[in-house]
Design an enzyme around this catalytic site. Structure first.
Site, PDB file in Angstrom:
ATOM      1  N   LYS A 112       0.834  -1.214   0.000  1.00 60.21           N
ATOM      2  CA  LYS A 112       0.000   0.000   0.000  1.00 60.21           C
ATOM      3  C   LYS A 112       0.864   1.256   0.000  1.00 60.21           C
ATOM      4  CE  LYS A 112      -4.273  -1.962   1.521  1.00 60.21           C
ATOM      5  NZ  LYS A 112      -5.490  -1.918   2.298  1.00 60.21           N
ATOM      6  N   LYS A 195      -5.698 -10.508  -5.807  1.00 62.56           N
ATOM      7  CA  LYS A 195      -6.892 -10.765  -4.992  1.00 62.56           C
ATOM      8  C   LYS A 195      -7.987  -9.752  -5.322  1.00 62.56           C
ATOM      9  CE  LYS A 195      -6.703  -8.007  -0.826  1.00 62.56           C
ATOM     10  NZ  LYS A 195      -7.256  -7.868   0.488  1.00 62.56           N
ATOM     11  N   LYS A 198     -11.127  -4.106  -2.586  1.00 64.44           N
ATOM     12  CA  LYS A 198     -11.910  -2.865  -2.635  1.00 64.44           C
ATOM     13  C   LYS A 198     -11.134  -1.777  -3.371  1.00 64.44           C
ATOM     14  CE  LYS A 198     -13.834  -3.418   1.997  1.00 64.44           C
ATOM     15  NZ  LYS A 198     -12.740  -3.421   2.982  1.00 64.44           N
TER      16      LYS A 198
HETATM   17  N1  AQP Z   1     -10.105 -11.481  -2.170  1.00 65.94           N
HETATM   18  C1  AQP Z   1     -10.351 -11.936  -0.941  1.00 65.94           C
HETATM   19  N2  AQP Z   1     -10.576 -13.242  -0.740  1.00 65.94           N
HETATM   20  C2  AQP Z   1     -10.842 -13.710   0.508  1.00 65.94           C
HETATM   21  N3  AQP Z   1     -10.920 -12.927   1.606  1.00 65.94           N
HETATM   22  C3  AQP Z   1     -10.714 -11.610   1.445  1.00 65.94           C
HETATM   23  N4  AQP Z   1     -10.719 -10.566   2.295  1.00 65.94           N
HETATM   24  C4  AQP Z   1     -10.452  -9.430   1.614  1.00 65.94           C
HETATM   25  N5  AQP Z   1     -10.253  -9.699   0.318  1.00 65.94           N
HETATM   26  C5  AQP Z   1     -10.417 -11.046   0.167  1.00 65.94           C
HETATM   27  C6  AQP Z   1     -11.017 -10.659   3.724  1.00 65.94           C
HETATM   28  O1  AQP Z   1     -12.100  -9.783   4.003  1.00 65.94           O
HETATM   29  C7  AQP Z   1     -11.938  -9.208   5.284  1.00 65.94           C
HETATM   30  C8  AQP Z   1     -12.060  -7.697   5.131  1.00 65.94           C
HETATM   31  O2  AQP Z   1     -10.914  -7.048   5.333  1.00 65.94           O
HETATM   32  P1  AQP Z   1     -10.674  -5.497   5.201  1.00 65.94           P
HETATM   33  O3  AQP Z   1     -11.922  -4.718   5.177  1.00 65.94           O
HETATM   34  O4  AQP Z   1      -9.657  -5.176   6.212  1.00 65.94           O
HETATM   35  O5  AQP Z   1     -10.112  -5.370   3.760  1.00 65.94           O
HETATM   36  P2  AQP Z   1      -8.765  -5.869   3.170  1.00 65.94           P
HETATM   37  O6  AQP Z   1      -8.288  -7.138   3.740  1.00 65.94           O
HETATM   38  O7  AQP Z   1      -7.807  -4.750   3.207  1.00 65.94           O
HETATM   39  O8  AQP Z   1      -9.190  -6.242   1.714  1.00 65.94           O
HETATM   40  P3  AQP Z   1     -10.027  -5.456   0.696  1.00 65.94           P
HETATM   41  O9  AQP Z   1     -11.473  -5.574   1.010  1.00 65.94           O
HETATM   42  O10 AQP Z   1      -9.689  -5.982  -0.607  1.00 65.94           O
HETATM   43  O11 AQP Z   1      -9.569  -3.941   0.842  1.00 65.94           O
HETATM   44  P4  AQP Z   1      -8.260  -3.250   0.291  1.00 65.94           P
HETATM   45  O12 AQP Z   1      -8.498  -3.003  -1.139  1.00 65.94           O
HETATM   46  O13 AQP Z   1      -8.225  -1.989   1.092  1.00 65.94           O
HETATM   47  O14 AQP Z   1      -7.076  -4.135   0.520  1.00 65.94           O
HETATM   48  C9  AQP Z   1     -10.600  -9.714   5.828  1.00 65.94           C
HETATM   49  O15 AQP Z   1     -10.846 -10.833   6.657  1.00 65.94           O
HETATM   50  C10 AQP Z   1      -9.878 -10.143   4.588  1.00 65.94           C
HETATM   51  O16 AQP Z   1      -8.937 -11.162   4.831  1.00 65.94           O
END
Ligand code: AQP
Length: 332
Positions: A112, A195, A198
């Site tokens: 990031k 992956k 968001k």
């Molecule tokens: N692609 C994925 N497959 C399986 N699990 C996933 N998680 C996120 N992406 C996948 C799980 O969802 C939860 C939400 O975590 P978060 O809101 O902290 O978001 P994150 O892990 O940072 O992932 P995002 O949603 O894709 O956001 P960004 O783009 O900001 O990185 C966690 O349990 C995560 O493991």
């Protein structure tokens, strides 16, 4: 009952299918067997630039999606992280036993920070995993249901718990990750080696849970596959098709090997058509339930207030013990 804790960031209007299959579905199953704490981690969301009104709106939307997915506030404690001040307080203490180099090795930070550039990378983004450790350790969680991307942060949490217990005396349960292999990583439909996220550059490969059904179906029909015709699970050479099979299997309950037999002699179009039906059948009622919760924000806020009161009780007990162990003079 053993305890679980997990959370998601209110960083978009809608959660995506990776959040749903990797986390939310597991949360709902775990409330049958565990004392569950699920939070909307808004403190984490301000580690990147965000507009205040948008953050407030997304916090409610994220909570509404937890409820729509089946988190039951009668059985689980559902709350907003900033309503429980002990998260930030414990994070400070844990930050003081975290090595600078140790925090710098977190791959999510490196990814990031790399994308944002050094001028836009905040200290908050750097200490994000320490705050996450505080979220978990405050509740003495035995297990933490997350996707594969959070495994390294969980390792750090365990290390910090063990370090604190060793240095100051037992204060924390050392948590185990709860990662379901089949859905631990759902991939972007347009770039099936990345992956689903968001913050993906383009949304055409991300299935948002609140998308209109026809948008969902279109995204699935345009998913990247490969030049072969065979429907076979092989992550190395067929990442796109393998991802579609994983999603199908998670929603239909049919093992991937069974799906390979079901689709023998059929084409990618058949798989995509069936998958679009499966996903929209699952998500249409989810979307309606979410919109219904959002129609009554006062009722939603009441649920969150009850949850925060319960969470604060547990968090205050842990923090008082930590402050005592560290050597802070008790306040009269
Ligand atoms: N692609 C994925 N497959 C399986 N699990 C996933 N998680 C996120 N992406 C996948 C799980 O969802 C939860 C939400 O975590 P978060 O809101 O902290 O978001 P994150 O892990 O940072 O992932 P995002 O949603 O894709 O956001 P960004 O783009 O900001 O990185 C966690 O349990 C995560 O493991």
């Amino acid at each position: 009952r053993p305890r679980v804790l997990s959370g998601m960031q209110p960083t978009s209007d809608s959660l995506h299918l990776g959040n749903y299959l990797g986390a939310l579905v597991q949360w709902v199953a775990l409330q049958e067997t565990h004392d569950a704490f699920y939070c909307v981690v808004d403190l984490h969301a301000i580690t990147v630039d965000v507009d205040p009104a948008t953050l407030r709106e997304r916090t409610r939307r994220t909570a509404a999606q937890y409820l729509a997915g089946g988190v039951d506030p009668q059985r689980s404690t559902l709350f907003v992280q900033s309503h429980v001040p002990q998260h930030a307080e414990l994070a400070w203490v844990l930050g003081c036993i975290t090595g600078f180099g140790e925090a710098g090795r977190m791959t999510q930070f490196k990814d990031k920070a790399g994308k944002a550039g050094s001028d836009r990378t905040t200290v908050g983004l750097f200490t994000y995993p320490v705050l996450m450790a505080a979220d978990i350790l405050l509740y003495q969680a035995d297990a933490v249901p997350v996707g594969e991307d959070q495994r390294q942060h969980l390792e750090l949490t365990r290390d910090l718990a063990i370090r604190f217990n060793g240095r100051f005396g037992e204060a924390f349960t050392v948590p185990e990750p709860f990662i379901v292999k089949e859905t631990a990583k759902i991939y972007d439909l347009q770039d099936p080696t990345a992956k689903m996220s968001k913050s993906a550059a383009t949304l055409s490969g991300v299935i948002d849970l609140l998308d209109e059904p026809k948008v969902t179906a279109k995204k699935i029909r345009s998913a990247v596959t490969d030049a072969e015709r065979e429907i076979r699970y092989d992550v190395e050479t067929k990442p796109g098709v393998s991802n579609l099979l994983s999603i199908h299997s998670a929603l239909s309950g049919r093992p991937v090997e069974t799906l390979e037999k079901d689709y023998a002699g059929k084409g990618y179009g058949d798989l995509k058509g069936d998958l679009a039906d499966l996903v929209t059948t699952e998500l249409s009622p989810f979307r309606e339930r979410t919109l219904a919760y959002l129609d009554d924000p006062a009722a939603l806020d009441d649920v969150l207030a009850d949850g925060a009161a319960k969470a604060r009780d547990v968090a205050a007990t842990t923090l008082a013990q930590v402050y005592d162990r560290v050597g802070f003079l008790s306040a009269r």
